[in-house]
Scaffold this motif. Sequence first.
Motif: not given
Length: 194
Positions: A163-179
């Motif tokens: 999950x990119x949000x785990x690494x502080x890269x969460x822009x546009x989640x969930x429209x651009x997938x977190x996975x």
Amino acid sequence: MRALRYVALAGLIAAAGTATAAPVTYNLDPGHTMVLFSWNHFGFSNPTANLGSVDGKLVYDEKDPTKATVEATLPLSGLDTFVPKLDEHLKSADFLDAAKYPTVTFKSTKVATAGKGKLKVTGDLTVHGVTKPVTLDVTLNKIGPHPMMHSQTVGFDATATIKRSDFGVGAYVPNVSDEIKIRITTEGHDASAK
């Protein structure tokens, strides 16, 4: 005298067997490495980027693969989506912030067998200045002499999902997938070969 020859020959064979079973250090080959990651874009498409400019080492023991170690550094300057504007956007502060965090790194912490030719390689993945444990599902493709490199070579494929949000890269989640799905293919050549 003949008995002595047999003992000497047996000793040489045993030594040769031990030599091939010893751990070998391999340099990962950037020309034969692809680190692909893909994501879903608003449900419409699944773009892919490559981070293949790897600098890394693998220590692999055929006799005991659980003793393997791997360290790899991937410079974000090599990120390639085949769309220059998308490359720029992914490297921007919106996502990876390559100016501040210029590399992605992985360092193994544990290796477990998972069947014939299969391994689970757990390690610390650092992206965007954040380090988290990640487990790669690894398949040994082949190990042996490379006909063109004239050295012992090993090849692996690996997959993981993060999950990119785990690494502080969460822009546009969930429209651009977190996975983010990761797929790796790599070759390493014996570091001691000339």
